[in-house]
Structure formats: structure tokens, C-alpha cells
Motif scaffolding. Structure first.
Motif, PDB file in Angstrom:
ATOM      1  N   ILE A   1       3.505 -39.287 -77.317  1.00 31.04           N
ATOM      2  CA  ILE A   1       2.628 -40.132 -76.498  1.00 31.04           C
ATOM      3  C   ILE A   1       1.235 -40.189 -77.116  1.00 31.04           C
ATOM      4  O   ILE A   1       0.615 -41.251 -77.161  1.00 31.04           O
ATOM      5  CB  ILE A   1       2.589 -39.621 -75.035  1.00 31.04           C
ATOM      6  CG1 ILE A   1       3.945 -39.862 -74.368  1.00 31.04           C
ATOM      7  CG2 ILE A   1       1.460 -40.279 -74.245  1.00 31.04           C
ATOM      8  CD1 ILE A   1       4.102 -39.221 -73.002  1.00 31.04           C
ATOM      9  N   ALA A   2       0.755 -39.055 -77.625  1.00 36.15           N
ATOM     10  CA  ALA A   2      -0.575 -39.025 -78.257  1.00 36.15           C
ATOM     11  C   ALA A   2      -0.616 -39.952 -79.469  1.00 36.15           C
ATOM     12  O   ALA A   2      -1.603 -40.671 -79.685  1.00 36.15           O
ATOM     13  CB  ALA A   2      -0.941 -37.599 -78.654  1.00 36.15           C
TER      14      ALA A   2
ATOM     15  N   VAL B   1      -0.699 -43.485 -78.154  1.00 38.21           N
ATOM     16  CA  VAL B   1      -2.027 -43.760 -77.593  1.00 38.21           C
ATOM     17  C   VAL B   1      -3.033 -43.994 -78.721  1.00 38.21           C
ATOM     18  O   VAL B   1      -3.845 -44.933 -78.653  1.00 38.21           O
ATOM     19  CB  VAL B   1      -2.488 -42.620 -76.654  1.00 38.21           C
ATOM     20  CG1 VAL B   1      -3.967 -42.713 -76.335  1.00 38.21           C
ATOM     21  CG2 VAL B   1      -1.663 -42.617 -75.376  1.00 38.21           C
ATOM     22  N   CYS B   2      -2.982 -43.175 -79.761  1.00 42.29           N
ATOM     23  CA  CYS B   2      -3.895 -43.364 -80.907  1.00 42.29           C
ATOM     24  C   CYS B   2      -3.671 -44.730 -81.545  1.00 42.29           C
ATOM     25  O   CYS B   2      -4.635 -45.422 -81.889  1.00 42.29           O
ATOM     26  CB  CYS B   2      -3.689 -42.264 -81.943  1.00 42.29           C
ATOM     27  SG  CYS B   2      -4.418 -40.689 -81.478  1.00 42.29           S
TER      28      CYS B   2
ATOM     29  N   LEU C   1      -5.072 -47.384 -79.197  1.00 39.72           N
ATOM     30  CA  LEU C   1      -6.535 -47.381 -79.302  1.00 39.72           C
ATOM     31  C   LEU C   1      -6.989 -48.016 -80.618  1.00 39.72           C
ATOM     32  O   LEU C   1      -7.970 -48.760 -80.649  1.00 39.72           O
ATOM     33  CB  LEU C   1      -7.088 -45.960 -79.178  1.00 39.72           C
ATOM     34  CG  LEU C   1      -7.017 -45.339 -77.790  1.00 39.72           C
ATOM     35  CD1 LEU C   1      -7.447 -43.869 -77.835  1.00 39.72           C
ATOM     36  CD2 LEU C   1      -7.854 -46.112 -76.798  1.00 39.72           C
TER      37      LEU C   1
END
Length: 193
Positions: free
Chosen positions: A50-51, A54-55, A58
Motif C-alpha cells: 500500500i505504501a 500511495v507513493c 502521490l
């Protein structure tokens, strides 16, 4: 009088170019410093995936914001150069961090264990499409992550570059429509961001 104005414009253009270059270098250096300082020693789990997503979201948002900024810039060409010179390294750092995490948690993921510099090297190798030599993805997870990067590379290089160039055209058309003159052809990079 005319040569004095041209000299002034040249000095202003050089200052804009220098400011843009300094901003780009500082941004890239900060991202690389953060990459080397981040604690990338925690386990792989759904949160890690997920990180990464998300990165990347973004990052896409940052690029979209930059594209909008190009269309409204007085000097869109310089803004595009600045965008590309910072977006590329940020993109590479995101994938490098993912490769470090994968290598730390699944040592057999690559043909050798990847430290941060090794992961950055591998990421640039994949991005530059020079082929694999000393480091190769071995496990299915490593290969999938590498394929995701390859596809994202194509999007970044192809689509984003094309969109940015279109944004330059929009900004230059708007500027020339507002002034009633064609865009300034004496400034080779288009000025400041």
C-alpha cells in the motif's frame, strides 16, 4: 538601446536558468538523502504494498500538479525541464526503496542481496533499459515489481513527456494570444518556472 535590452534579457534568462537548475539539484539531493536515511528494514506486508502504491499515486499527483503549473507558467519550457529533472530521480528513488525492502525481507529475490546503492543502480539499469548483467530479479515477486517499474518507465517517458510538451504548447499559445505576439524566440529555454 536595443543591445542593452538584449543584454538585460540575457542576464535575466541566465538567472532564471540558474535558479531552476539549483532548485532541481537541491530537490534531487534532498530525495537521495531521504532515501539513504529512511528506515527500510521493516517487514514486507500489505502495508508495504500500500505504501508503494500511495507513493506512486502521490508521484502521479505531483506530476499532474507540475503539468498544470507548466500550462500557467510564463516560461513553460524551463518549467518542463525542471519538472523532468526532478520527477525522474524521485520516481527512481521510490522504486529503489521498494527493491531494498524486497531484498531485505526476501534475500533470494535478486541474484545478490541489494543494499541501497545496489538497489539504486538496479533501478537506473531497468529505467535505462540497458539490460541485466550483474543483478537480476530471481523470484516471482521481484520480477513482478521489476515489470511494474518497466511499465511505469514507459508511462513516465512516453506519456508524461508528451503531456508536458503539450502543456508547453498550451502555455505558449495562451501567452502569444494574450500579447498578440508570437512566443519569444530569443530565449532558448523559455525563461523561468
Amino acid at each position: 538601446m536595443k543591445s542593452s535590452r538584449q543584454a538585460d534579457r540575457f542576464r535575466v534568462s541566465r538567472r532564471r536558468l540558474l535558479r531552476s537548475a539549483v532548485r532541481s539539484v537541491v530537490t534531487v539531493v534532498l530525495w537521495v538523502v531521504v532515501y539513504y536515511l529512511l528506515p527500510l528494514d521493516h517487514g514486507l506486508d500489505v502495508g508495504t504494498a500500500i505504501a508503494l502504491v500511495v507513493c506512486l499515486v502521490l508521484f502521479a499527483g505531483m506530476v499532474a500538479w507540475q503539468i498544470r503549473a507548466v500550462t500557467t507558467s510564463q516560461h513553460p519550457r524551463l518549467r518542463v525541464i525542471e519538472t523532468l529533472s526532478t520527477a525522474g530521480p524521485v520516481f527512481l528513488v521510490i522504486f529503489s526503496a521498494a527493491y531494498v525492502l524486497l531484498s531485505e525481507n526476501q534475500a533470494d529475490s535478486f541474484s545478490e542481496r541489494l543494499g541501497r546503492t545496489d538497489a539504486l543502480y538496479f533501478t537506473v539499469t531497468v529505467f535505462a533499459t540497458v539490460g541485466f548483467g550483474d543483478i537480476t530479479p530471481v523470484t516471482g515477486t521481484a520480477r513482478v515489481l521489476t515489470m511494474v517499474q518497466m511499465l511505469a518507465d514507459l508511462i513516465l517517458v512516453g506519456m508524461v513527456a508528451r503531456i508536458l510538451l503539450g502543456a508547453v504548447r498550451i502555455a505558449e499559445d495562451a501567452r502569444s494570444a494574450g500579447s498578440g505576439e508570437p512566443p519569444d524566440s530569443e530565449d532558448p529555454v523559455g525563461g523561468d518556472a
